[in-house]
Scaffold this motif. Structure first.
Motif, PDB file in Angstrom:
ATOM      1  N   PRO A   1       0.741  -1.150  -0.029  1.00  0.00           N
ATOM      2  CA  PRO A   1      -0.100   0.005  -0.046  1.00  0.00           C
ATOM      3  C   PRO A   1       0.855   1.331   0.127  1.00  0.00           C
ATOM      4  N   ALA A   2       0.328   2.407  -0.496  1.00  0.00           N
ATOM      5  CA  ALA A   2       1.186   3.900  -0.346  1.00  0.00           C
ATOM      6  C   ALA A   2       1.375   4.010   0.868  1.00  0.00           C
ATOM      7  N   ALA A   3       2.511   4.812   1.023  1.00  0.00           N
ATOM      8  CA  ALA A   3       2.947   5.201   2.277  1.00  0.00           C
ATOM      9  C   ALA A   3       1.953   5.927   2.927  1.00  0.00           C
ATOM     10  N   GLY A   4       1.980   5.795   4.200  1.00  0.00           N
ATOM     11  CA  GLY A   4       0.951   6.663   5.165  1.00  0.00           C
ATOM     12  C   GLY A   4      -0.426   5.739   5.379  1.00  0.00           C
ATOM     13  N   TYR A   5      -0.762   4.894   4.486  1.00  0.00           N
ATOM     14  CA  TYR A   5      -1.908   4.232   4.574  1.00  0.00           C
ATOM     15  C   TYR A   5      -2.320   3.370   5.970  1.00  0.00           C
ATOM     16  N   LEU A   6      -1.297   2.636   6.354  1.00  0.00           N
ATOM     17  CA  LEU A   6      -1.428   1.945   7.472  1.00  0.00           C
ATOM     18  C   LEU A   6      -1.586   3.083   8.740  1.00  0.00           C
ATOM     19  N   ARG A   7      -0.535   3.986   8.637  1.00  0.00           N
ATOM     20  CA  ARG A   7      -0.513   5.029   9.653  1.00  0.00           C
ATOM     21  C   ARG A   7      -1.897   5.616   9.818  1.00  0.00           C
ATOM     22  N   ARG A   8      -2.668   5.815   8.707  1.00  0.00           N
ATOM     23  CA  ARG A   8      -4.185   6.559   8.606  1.00  0.00           C
ATOM     24  C   ARG A   8      -4.992   5.502   9.330  1.00  0.00           C
ATOM     25  N   VAL A   9      -5.080   4.026   8.870  1.00  0.00           N
ATOM     26  CA  VAL A   9      -5.685   2.951   9.350  1.00  0.00           C
ATOM     27  C   VAL A   9      -5.604   2.854  10.977  1.00  0.00           C
ATOM     28  N   ARG A  10      -4.384   3.252  11.493  1.00  0.00           N
ATOM     29  CA  ARG A  10      -4.061   3.153  12.880  1.00  0.00           C
ATOM     30  C   ARG A  10      -4.940   4.265  13.559  1.00  0.00           C
ATOM     31  N   GLU A  11      -4.788   5.731  12.996  1.00  0.00           N
ATOM     32  CA  GLU A  11      -5.733   6.517  13.495  1.00  0.00           C
ATOM     33  C   GLU A  11      -6.950   6.236  13.638  1.00  0.00           C
ATOM     34  N   LEU A  12      -7.701   5.837  12.475  1.00  0.00           N
ATOM     35  CA  LEU A  12      -9.013   5.577  12.353  1.00  0.00           C
ATOM     36  C   LEU A  12      -9.475   4.612  13.457  1.00  0.00           C
ATOM     37  N   CYS A  13      -8.633   3.519  13.738  1.00  0.00           N
ATOM     38  CA  CYS A  13      -9.091   2.306  14.590  1.00  0.00           C
ATOM     39  C   CYS A  13      -9.100   3.131  16.088  1.00  0.00           C
ATOM     40  N   THR A  14      -8.041   3.939  16.334  1.00  0.00           N
ATOM     41  CA  THR A  14      -7.718   4.570  17.740  1.00  0.00           C
ATOM     42  C   THR A  14      -8.941   5.468  18.021  1.00  0.00           C
ATOM     43  N   ASP A  15      -9.395   6.250  16.859  1.00  0.00           N
ATOM     44  CA  ASP A  15     -10.498   7.483  17.021  1.00  0.00           C
ATOM     45  C   ASP A  15     -11.941   6.736  17.256  1.00  0.00           C
ATOM     46  N   ASN A  16     -12.144   5.375  16.821  1.00  0.00           N
ATOM     47  CA  ASN A  16     -13.405   5.005  16.672  1.00  0.00           C
ATOM     48  C   ASN A  16     -13.416   3.642  17.466  1.00  0.00           C
ATOM     49  N   ASN A  17     -12.340   3.354  18.363  1.00  0.00           N
ATOM     50  CA  ASN A  17     -12.380   2.355  19.201  1.00  0.00           C
ATOM     51  C   ASN A  17     -12.636   0.892  18.637  1.00  0.00           C
ATOM     52  N   VAL A  18     -11.669   0.702  17.543  1.00  0.00           N
ATOM     53  CA  VAL A  18     -11.775  -0.507  16.666  1.00  0.00           C
ATOM     54  C   VAL A  18     -10.363  -0.941  16.876  1.00  0.00           C
ATOM     55  N   THR A  19     -10.257  -2.245  17.127  1.00  0.00           N
ATOM     56  CA  THR A  19      -9.116  -3.298  17.250  1.00  0.00           C
ATOM     57  C   THR A  19      -8.425  -3.324  16.016  1.00  0.00           C
ATOM     58  N   LEU A  20      -7.057  -2.952  15.852  1.00  0.00           N
ATOM     59  CA  LEU A  20      -6.608  -3.123  14.540  1.00  0.00           C
ATOM     60  C   LEU A  20      -5.641  -4.503  14.582  1.00  0.00           C
ATOM     61  N   ILE A  21      -5.984  -5.539  13.938  1.00  0.00           N
ATOM     62  CA  ILE A  21      -5.427  -6.835  13.796  1.00  0.00           C
ATOM     63  C   ILE A  21      -4.614  -6.742  12.383  1.00  0.00           C
ATOM     64  N   LEU A  22      -3.132  -6.932  12.583  1.00  0.00           N
ATOM     65  CA  LEU A  22      -2.234  -7.111  11.684  1.00  0.00           C
ATOM     66  C   LEU A  22      -1.909  -8.566  11.460  1.00  0.00           C
ATOM     67  N   ASP A  23      -2.114  -9.244  10.147  1.00  0.00           N
ATOM     68  CA  ASP A  23      -1.714 -10.343  10.001  1.00  0.00           C
ATOM     69  C   ASP A  23      -0.116 -10.274   9.181  1.00  0.00           C
ATOM     70  N   GLU A  24       0.714 -10.622  10.278  1.00  0.00           N
ATOM     71  CA  GLU A  24       2.269 -10.538   9.976  1.00  0.00           C
ATOM     72  C   GLU A  24       2.541 -12.160   9.720  1.00  0.00           C
ATOM     73  N   ILE A  25       1.674 -13.043   9.467  1.00  0.00           N
ATOM     74  CA  ILE A  25       2.160 -14.206   9.157  1.00  0.00           C
ATOM     75  C   ILE A  25       3.319 -14.514   8.198  1.00  0.00           C
ATOM     76  N   GLN A  26       3.085 -13.703   6.991  1.00  0.00           N
ATOM     77  CA  GLN A  26       4.200 -13.801   6.059  1.00  0.00           C
ATOM     78  C   GLN A  26       4.879 -12.780   6.106  1.00  0.00           C
ATOM     79  N   THR A  27       4.636 -11.443   6.510  1.00  0.00           N
ATOM     80  CA  THR A  27       5.352 -10.183   6.601  1.00  0.00           C
ATOM     81  C   THR A  27       6.295 -10.226   7.651  1.00  0.00           C
ATOM     82  N   GLY A  28       6.070 -10.860   8.813  1.00  0.00           N
ATOM     83  CA  GLY A  28       6.812 -10.876   9.984  1.00  0.00           C
ATOM     84  C   GLY A  28       8.169 -11.600  10.003  1.00  0.00           C
ATOM     85  N   LEU A  29       8.743 -11.118  11.140  1.00  0.00           N
ATOM     86  CA  LEU A  29      10.066 -11.895  11.569  1.00  0.00           C
ATOM     87  C   LEU A  29      10.831 -11.976  10.448  1.00  0.00           C
TER      88      LEU A  29
END
Length: 400
Positions: A204-232
């Motif tokens: 995704p474009a730079a800033g997308y995940l930051r904006r999603v994080r802000e929206l989740c925080t502002d709306n009391n939504v739990t942000l789940i990141l699936d890092e099963i492939q991207t992690g570690l």
């Protein structure tokens, strides 16, 4: 001993045809290399979908597995074992997690997160029973269970498997405005891959995940990141979320958590989310078993002590530059982050699979995805010389 053709024929005759592998039968692996039943050596550029980030048969992980296997392998969670607490402690120190729930497969980790976040939504957020919604993204791949394929947008994953589990709202990946518009009073969570792997390494474009994080925080939504492939370490950071400087409320890891020796996954979160689960409400016979924990502990130590995450960043940048320098008229796009790379071919090239076979003939194993994309994800121990070797073969195939 059966020859290659016999093994393939037996697999075709007796096995369910739910996979379409390249016709190579592998018998041995070491570091970045694997060998087939005829003795031919290959450079592995798939890493079992990022499960063998540490390289094949890493001696330290093998030693930890062998030692633990001779002492105690399974107790179930009916009793405690001496490895689980140590894994918790080391994972928490590495990732900053406050609560951890171990499972076996990536799909089980996703299912665990869905259950926990829904329960959190009812008990903590106050969403009416049965109304919880989780936002997901088009092009997602989170596993193969019935609930997970219920929110897949891939016709192959969904076709013929209904009726489906409800409670998911799909938005385009990378579109923060669409994400914001999808949030309502019943939204309990958002389940997102930082980079979509199965979809063809879609970043995704730079800033997308930051904006999603802000929206989740502002709306009391739990942000789940699936890092099963991207992690570690795969993307050149321990977790891909670090590229955007954010922290998920729930992070899912698996695959390389065991270095490819054993199925191990984990849900990393906080007391607020995982604290809603009480005894008897969720579990797994094998989840958190002492063998899995001992293997995961050593796999994490190897990853950090041998600087594999740092190598992923440096070699990934070098590999990406090399791929971009290939001047082939069949290449539509080259993209990647760390050692999670993709070459997307022009549809007129006739599909990526034939190019993967051509690479196989030259001693390099890669896998096609979504018809036109060659995915490249070697173990994180790859050297500059090995990257050069791979680039020579890739250029040869793409220039033919």
């Amino acid at each position: 001993m059966s020859n290659t053709a016999e093994l393939i024929a037996t697999e075709q005759r007796l096995g369910a045809h739910n996979y379409k592998p390249l016709d190579v039968v592998l018998t041995r692996g070491q570091g970045v290399h694997v060998w087939d039943s005829e003795g031919k050596q290959y450079l592995d550029c798939l890493s079992a979908y990022s499960a063998v980030n540490q390289g094949h048969c890493h001696p330290r992980i093998l030693a930890a597995m062998t030692e633990q296997a001779s002492k105690l392998t399974l107790t179930s969670r009916a009793f405690r074992n001496d490895q689980l607490a140590l894994l918790y402690e080391e994972l928490a120190a590495l990732t900053g997690s406050h609560k951890i729930l171990p499972m076996n497969s990536g799909a089980e980790a996703v299912e665990t997160a869905i259950k926990a976040v829904r329960k959190w939504g009812y008990e903590t957020k106050g969403v009416p029973e049965g109304k919880a919604e989780i936002i997901v993204c088009s092009g997602n791949f989170h596993g193969r269970t019935l609930s997970i394929v219920s929110f897949s947008t891939d016709p192959d994953a969904r076709g013929g498997f209904g009726p489906f589990t409800s409670g998911f709202r799909t938005v385009p990946f990378g579109d923060a405005e669409a994400f914001e518009a999808a949030i309502n009073e019943n939204t309990v969570g958002a389940l997102i891959e930082p980079i979509q792997g199965e979809a063809g390494v879609i970043i995704p474009a730079a800033g997308y995940l930051r904006r999603v994080r802000e929206l989740c925080t502002d709306n009391n939504v739990t942000l789940i990141l699936d890092e099963i492939q991207t992690g570690l370490g795969r993307t050149g950071k321990l977790l891909a979320e670090e590229h955007e400087g954010i922290e998920a409320d729930v992070t899912l890891i698996g695959k390389a958590l065991s270095g490819g020796f054993y199925p191990v996954s984990a849900v990393l979160s906080n007391s607020e989310v995982l604290g809603v689960l009480q005894p008897g409400q969720h579990g797994s016979t094998f989840g958190g078993n002492p063998l899995a924990c001992a293997i995961a502990r050593e796999a994490l130590k190897v990853l950090t002590e041998e600087k594999m995450v740092e190598n992923s960043a440096v070699m990934g940048e070098y590999f990406l530059e090399g791929l971009k320098s290939i001047r082939s008229n069949i290449v539509k796009d080259v993209r990647g982050r760390g050692l999670m790379l993709a070459v997307e071919l022009d549809p007129e090239a006739g599909g990526a699979r034939q190019y993967c076979y051509a690479l196989k003939d030259l001693g390099l194993l890669a896998k096609d995805t979504h018809v036109d994309t060659i995915r490249l994800a070697p173990p994180l121990v790859i050297t500059r010389e090995q990257v050069d070797w791979a680039l020579d073969r890739i250029e040869k195939v793409l220039m033919q």
